[in-house]
Design a protein around this motif. Structure first.
Motif, PDB file in Angstrom:
ATOM      1  N   PHE A 197       0.839  -1.189   0.000  1.00 53.17           N
ATOM      2  CA  PHE A 197       0.000   0.000   0.000  1.00 53.17           C
ATOM      3  C   PHE A 197       0.883   1.251   0.000  1.00 53.17           C
ATOM      4  N   ASP A 198       0.438   2.301  -0.685  1.00 58.95           N
ATOM      5  CA  ASP A 198       1.195   3.556  -0.730  1.00 58.95           C
ATOM      6  C   ASP A 198       1.472   4.077   0.678  1.00 58.95           C
ATOM      7  N   GLU A 199       0.514   3.931   1.566  1.00 60.87           N
ATOM      8  CA  GLU A 199       0.666   4.421   2.941  1.00 60.87           C
ATOM      9  C   GLU A 199       1.846   3.737   3.646  1.00 60.87           C
ATOM     10  N   GLN A 200       2.130   2.496   3.306  1.00 63.95           N
ATOM     11  CA  GLN A 200       3.280   1.810   3.886  1.00 63.95           C
ATOM     12  C   GLN A 200       4.585   2.452   3.412  1.00 63.95           C
ATOM     13  N   LEU A 226      -5.289  -2.165   8.254  1.00 58.28           N
ATOM     14  CA  LEU A 226      -5.985  -1.890   6.993  1.00 58.28           C
ATOM     15  C   LEU A 226      -6.949  -0.722   7.144  1.00 58.28           C
ATOM     16  N   ILE A 285      -5.087   2.427   6.685  1.00 55.00           N
ATOM     17  CA  ILE A 285      -4.794   2.629   5.261  1.00 55.00           C
ATOM     18  C   ILE A 285      -6.034   3.095   4.512  1.00 55.00           C
ATOM     19  N   ARG A 286      -7.175   2.470   4.815  1.00 54.82           N
ATOM     20  CA  ARG A 286      -8.428   2.852   4.155  1.00 54.82           C
ATOM     21  C   ARG A 286      -8.773   4.314   4.431  1.00 54.82           C
ATOM     22  N   ASP A 293      -5.977   6.701   2.629  1.00 52.60           N
ATOM     23  CA  ASP A 293      -5.947   6.732   1.158  1.00 52.60           C
ATOM     24  C   ASP A 293      -6.969   5.727   0.609  1.00 52.60           C
ATOM     25  N   ASP A 300      -6.253   4.170  -2.962  1.00 53.54           N
ATOM     26  CA  ASP A 300      -5.195   3.163  -2.991  1.00 53.54           C
ATOM     27  C   ASP A 300      -5.661   1.881  -2.307  1.00 53.54           C
ATOM     28  N   TYR A 301      -6.389   2.025  -1.208  1.00 53.87           N
ATOM     29  CA  TYR A 301      -6.948   0.867  -0.498  1.00 53.87           C
ATOM     30  C   TYR A 301      -7.817   0.039  -1.443  1.00 53.87           C
ATOM     31  N   LYS A 356      -5.664  -1.641  -4.228  1.00 52.70           N
ATOM     32  CA  LYS A 356      -4.850  -2.775  -3.774  1.00 52.70           C
ATOM     33  C   LYS A 356      -5.727  -3.957  -3.348  1.00 52.70           C
TER      34      LYS A 356
END
Length: 118
Positions: free
Chosen positions: A65-68, A80, A83-84, A87, A90-91, A94
C-alpha cells in the motif's frame, strides 16, 4: 518454526501466543480475510487450518500500500483501517489487486484457491 510479527525472524516456541485471539494485528492476514469475504478464495473445510496465514504470506510479497511507503511513525502498527482512512483510492485499488492475485495461477497451491471462471 513460527515467525515473529510481520513475517520477520523465527520466534521460539515459548514466546508463542496461547490462543489465536491473542495474536498481534497483521494487515496481510486482515487482507486475506477481506479477499476471502469477497469470494477471492473459499474456506476449505479439508484444509482450513491457518489458511489466512498462508494467504497473508502470499499477499505480503505482492501487495504494498502507498501508505506503507510513506509511513513516518508507528509503521509496524498500521492496520488496513488506517490505510483505508488515509488513502481510500489506494486501499480500493490494492484490494482489487489482491482479489486478482488470489485467482491467479501463482496462488494455485494455496488452500481454498478457486481460480478464474470463464
Amino acid at each position: 518454526m513460527p515467525l515473529r510479527r510481520h513475517g520477520s525472524r523465527p520466534k521460539q516456541s515459548q514466546h508463542l501466543k496461547q490462543h489465536v485471539k491473542d495474536l498481534d494485528n497483521d494487515l496481510y492476514r486482515s487482507l486475506s480475510w477481506l479477499v476471502r469475504e469477497a469470494d477471492g478464495y473459499v474456506k476449505d473445510p479439508n484444509n482450513a487450518i491457518f489458511a489466512e496465514f498462508k494467504w497473508g504470506s502470499f499477499f505480503r510479497t505482492r501487495v504494498i500500500f502507498d501508505e506503507q511507503l510513506t509511513c513516518k511513525k508507528n509503521c509496524m502498527e498500521m492496520t488496513l483501517e488506517d490505510i483505508r482512512k488515509a488513502d481510500p483510492d489506494d486501499y480500493a485499488e490494492k484490494l482489487g489487486w489482491a482479489r486478482y492475485l488470489a485467482s491467479s495461477p501463482e496462488a494455485a497451491g494455496l488452500p481454498g484457491f478457486v481460480g478464474r471462471s470463464g
